[in-house]
Design an enzyme around this catalytic site. Sequence first.
Site, short mmCIF file in Angstrom:
data_model
loop_
_atom_site.label_atom_id
_atom_site.label_comp_id
_atom_site.label_asym_id
_atom_site.label_seq_id
_atom_site.Cartn_x
_atom_site.Cartn_y
_atom_site.Cartn_z
N HIS A 49 0.84 -1.19 0.00
CA HIS A 49 0.00 0.00 0.00
C HIS A 49 0.88 1.25 0.00
O HIS A 49 2.08 1.18 0.26
CB HIS A 49 -0.96 0.03 1.20
CG HIS A 49 -0.33 -0.32 2.53
ND1 HIS A 49 0.71 0.39 3.06
CD2 HIS A 49 -0.61 -1.30 3.42
CE1 HIS A 49 1.04 -0.13 4.22
NE2 HIS A 49 0.26 -1.17 4.46
P1 TYD Z 1 -2.26 -3.77 7.48
O1 TYD Z 1 -2.21 -2.33 7.12
O2 TYD Z 1 -2.89 -4.69 6.51
O3 TYD Z 1 -0.81 -4.31 7.84
P2 TYD Z 1 0.52 -4.43 6.90
O4 TYD Z 1 0.81 -3.07 6.38
O5 TYD Z 1 1.55 -4.87 7.83
O6 TYD Z 1 0.29 -5.46 5.86
O7 TYD Z 1 -2.97 -3.89 8.90
C1 TYD Z 1 -3.38 -5.12 9.45
C2 TYD Z 1 -4.62 -4.88 10.34
O8 TYD Z 1 -4.31 -4.04 11.44
C3 TYD Z 1 -5.75 -4.21 9.59
O9 TYD Z 1 -6.96 -4.81 10.03
C4 TYD Z 1 -5.71 -2.76 10.06
C5 TYD Z 1 -5.13 -2.87 11.45
N1 TYD Z 1 -4.31 -1.70 11.84
C6 TYD Z 1 -4.78 -0.82 12.81
O10 TYD Z 1 -5.89 -0.98 13.35
N2 TYD Z 1 -3.99 0.22 13.18
C7 TYD Z 1 -2.75 0.43 12.62
O11 TYD Z 1 -2.05 1.41 13.01
C8 TYD Z 1 -2.29 -0.49 11.61
C9 TYD Z 1 -0.96 -0.30 10.94
C10 TYD Z 1 -3.11 -1.54 11.26
#
Ligand code: TYD
Length: 137
Positions: A49
Amino acid sequence: MKPFLLNFPQRGDERGWLVVAEGNKDVPFEIKRIFYIYGTEPNVVRGQHANRNSEFVLVNVAGSCKVRTRNGRGDDQVFDLNQPNMGLYIPRMIWKDMYDFSQDSILLCLASESYNPHEYIRSYEEYSLEMSQNNYG
Ligand code: TYD
């Protein structure tokens, strides 16, 4: 702006090591949020992302992983994060993929903004189209 590596000073004595990452000093923004990623299988790619507002510094405090950054205009970089005093600064509007996690990897993420799911762009197609139409510097 492009992603770049930060080298945090290691404060060591006979008791071991200590690394400090202070906002607006060692890290080029005020830190509003931290989260960390661990227990990721070696064949998994995380991230995938770009963020409209958040800047990040990523530190693999244990183990190792790789981070590929993309700017949607052909400027790709790969960083091997494998030292607890090494940080990767990622500006806003940079696409990032984290992969090749070692089993013991703990990837600490320092962020300039509180969590807001609406500032995430999760489609590379949408991201690269926007980057080709706008001047994000
Ligand atoms: P995600 O952004 O998919 O993680 P990565 O970038 O590591 O692949 O986030 C995983 C889950 O955690 C998603 O359900 C959103 C949640 N999340 C939060 O609630 N707060 C945060 O600060 C982050 C980074 C993720």
